[in-house]
Design an enzyme around this catalytic site. Structure first.
Site, PDB file in Angstrom:
ATOM      1  N   ARG A 242      46.424  35.362  35.215  1.00 58.09           N
ATOM      2  CA  ARG A 242      46.047  35.064  33.816  1.00 58.09           C
ATOM      3  C   ARG A 242      47.202  34.484  33.009  1.00 58.09           C
ATOM      4  O   ARG A 242      46.977  33.615  32.162  1.00 58.09           O
ATOM      5  CB  ARG A 242      45.414  36.303  33.156  1.00 58.09           C
ATOM      6  CG  ARG A 242      43.961  36.474  33.582  1.00 58.09           C
ATOM      7  CD  ARG A 242      43.298  37.721  33.058  1.00 58.09           C
ATOM      8  NE  ARG A 242      41.922  37.812  33.574  1.00 58.09           N
ATOM      9  CZ  ARG A 242      41.253  38.935  33.729  1.00 58.09           C
ATOM     10  NH1 ARG A 242      41.810  40.099  33.408  1.00 58.09           N
ATOM     11  NH2 ARG A 242      40.019  38.923  34.201  1.00 58.09           N
ATOM     12  N   TYR A 362      37.499  30.698  31.368  1.00 61.92           N
ATOM     13  CA  TYR A 362      37.698  31.084  32.786  1.00 61.92           C
ATOM     14  C   TYR A 362      38.811  32.109  32.973  1.00 61.92           C
ATOM     15  O   TYR A 362      39.584  32.379  32.087  1.00 61.92           O
ATOM     16  CB  TYR A 362      37.785  29.906  33.727  1.00 61.92           C
ATOM     17  CG  TYR A 362      38.828  28.829  33.574  1.00 61.92           C
ATOM     18  CD1 TYR A 362      40.005  28.993  32.875  1.00 61.92           C
ATOM     19  CD2 TYR A 362      38.620  27.601  34.220  1.00 61.92           C
ATOM     20  CE1 TYR A 362      40.941  27.976  32.798  1.00 61.92           C
ATOM     21  CE2 TYR A 362      39.559  26.578  34.140  1.00 61.92           C
ATOM     22  CZ  TYR A 362      40.709  26.778  33.432  1.00 61.92           C
ATOM     23  OH  TYR A 362      41.621  25.781  33.362  1.00 61.92           O
ATOM     24  N   GLU A 363      38.777  32.676  34.181  1.00 63.74           N
ATOM     25  CA  GLU A 363      39.600  33.856  34.534  1.00 63.74           C
ATOM     26  C   GLU A 363      39.324  35.013  33.567  1.00 63.74           C
ATOM     27  O   GLU A 363      40.212  35.784  33.209  1.00 63.74           O
ATOM     28  CB  GLU A 363      41.085  33.517  34.657  1.00 63.74           C
ATOM     29  CG  GLU A 363      41.333  32.617  35.857  1.00 63.74           C
ATOM     30  CD  GLU A 363      42.718  32.690  36.458  1.00 63.74           C
ATOM     31  OE1 GLU A 363      43.439  33.672  36.216  1.00 63.74           O
ATOM     32  OE2 GLU A 363      43.058  31.744  37.186  1.00 63.74           O
ATOM     33  N   GLY A 364      38.075  35.094  33.153  1.00 62.92           N
ATOM     34  CA  GLY A 364      37.638  36.153  32.242  1.00 62.92           C
ATOM     35  C   GLY A 364      37.565  35.630  30.827  1.00 62.92           C
ATOM     36  O   GLY A 364      38.567  35.168  30.282  1.00 62.92           O
TER      37      GLY A 364
END
Ligand code: COS
Length: 385
Positions: A242, A362-364
């Site tokens: 992240r 993205y990536e949460g």
């Protein structure tokens, strides 16, 4: 601001900047327009030894960590967010192998990723399992020494272009998140196919595809970590990658700020460059402060990741959340400063604004990052009692 980089870190930043200015800038608009995957540029990064910055030397990498990776990602993204994510997503696919792979698995897969000969990708998301990552439906059914994979992963960055894939599948649905297992898959395996390249709003040159598994037979030696550890593999990977999205966001925001500043000196209205108007100057002051605050948070988080001691979920979520919100704000302001010209494709800021949006998703999503941060705070409080 002086971030007290080592000579090597300064060199990495300079090198990534030079390649991005010289090789990426001239082609970014065309790559965006045509949605062409930037293979030639990935080869350039490979030749410059930038693909394995976070990979230990014994596996062919530079031997740095998250900070070195973030410095390069930021510089590439300053010029093009799409090329930046292509570069960064290979690390997302490689980190699980780096953290959970056996010596043999690392030796087999990491050197080619480090040299840039092969790209990696990470397959977690599915049509009905985005924020609810524990809801994945792809199954891996045991069959002697093999597992048979069935299901479809969605929106996988570097899908179809990468050779090496970390894929999370359910080996025991009855156990919930403790029934997920991570596998290393290779492009070309029987029963492993790809969907069409998605047509996206931003980061258009990057490849986003489905991974389709139909009775794909995988040997148990391809498991990462242990059976049932897949969710932990995924979560610990995202904790470490992240900050890379934070770095991508800082790069995009800095790129937009650079463009808007340069434009403001040449744009004459009411007989003066618009840079001389206080209303515009105050916008720049806010943009620059926000970018610097995001950058400081990304570097501090990357350094924490590299110490390997702290629980980094909360910090990592904070830096992705903050930097991506800054990227959206700053790129939107840059378009506003260029105004009519900013809305046109002749200038790069509209692309930067489109590219920035995905960093909040993205990536949460940033809503999930807030959940992770709040959970971290509650855990900290409980630990103090
Ligand atoms: N590190 C280690 N373990 C973790 C972890 C982390 N960062 N996060 C969760 N876990 C563990 C939990 O401790 C729990 O373990 P136990 O079963 O031993 O209790 C297990 O994983 C399940 O955790 P939790 O109950 O919190 O899972 P949820 O299903 O509620 O998931 C989050 C919540 C927010 C963590 C998750 O769904 C998430 O991150 N979603 C976003 C996914 C994402 O980023 N998608 C993008 C894909 S890549 S582009």
């Amino acid at each position: 601001m002086d971030y007290l980089f080592t000579e090597e870190q300064k060199m990495i930043k300079d090198l990534a900047r030079k390649i991005s200015e010289e090789k990426v800038k001239p082609v970014r608009a065309e790559l965006d327009e045509t949605g062409t995957f930037p293979w030639e540029l990935m080869k350039e990064f490979g030749k410059a030894d930038l693909c394995g910055l976070y990979i230990p030397e014994k596996f062919g990498g530079f031997g740095g960590g998250c900070l070195e990776f973030c410095l390069a990602t930021e510089e590439v993204s300053r010029i093009c967010g799409g090329v930046g994510v292509t570069f960064a997503a290979s690390a997302l696919g490689a980190f699980p192998i780096l953290m959970f792979g056996t010596e043999e698995q690392k030796m087999k897969y990491l050197p080619d990723i480090a040299s840039g000969k092969k790209l990696a990708a990470f397959g977690l998301t599915e049509a009905n399992a985005g924020s609810d990552a524990g809801g994945i439906q792809t199954t891996a059914k045991k069959d002697g020494d093999y597992f048979i994979l069935n299901g479809t992963k969605q929106w996988i960055t570097n899908g179809g272009e990468a050779e090496t894939y970390t894929v999370i599948a359910m080996t025991d649905k009855s156990k919930g998140t403790r029934g997920a297992t991570a596998f290393i898959l290779e492009k070309g395996m029987k029963g492993f196919d790809f969907g069409k390249k998605e047509n996206k709003m931003g980061i258009r040159c990057s490849a986003t595809r489905e991974l389709v598994f139909q009775d794909c037979k995988v040997h148990k030696s391809q498991i990462l970590g242990k059976e049932g550890m897949g969710f932990i593999v995924a979560m610990k990977t995202l904790d470490r990658t992240r900050p890379g999205i934070g770095a991508q966001a800082v790069g995009i925001a800095q790129g937009a700020l650079d463009e808007a500043l340069a434009y403001s000196k040449t744009r004459i209205q009411f007989g003066k460059p618009i840079s001389s108007f206080q209303g515009v100057q105050h916008m720049f002051a806010d943009m620059a402060t926000q970018v610097e605050a995001a950058r400081a948070l990304v570097y501090a988080t990357a350094r924490t990741v590299d110490t390997g001691t702290a629980d980094i979920s909360r910090d990592s979520a904070m830096c992705k959340l903050f930097a991506s919100d800054v990227a959206m704000k700053v790129t939107t302001d840059a378009v506003q400063i260029l105004a009519g010209y900013g809305y046109m494709k002749e200038y790069p800021v509209e692309k930067m604004m489109r590219d920035a949006k995905i960093t909040q998703i993205y990536e949460g999503t940033n809503q999930i990052q807030r959940n992770v941060i709040a959970l971290g705070l509650i855990k900290e409080l409980a630990a103090k009692k």
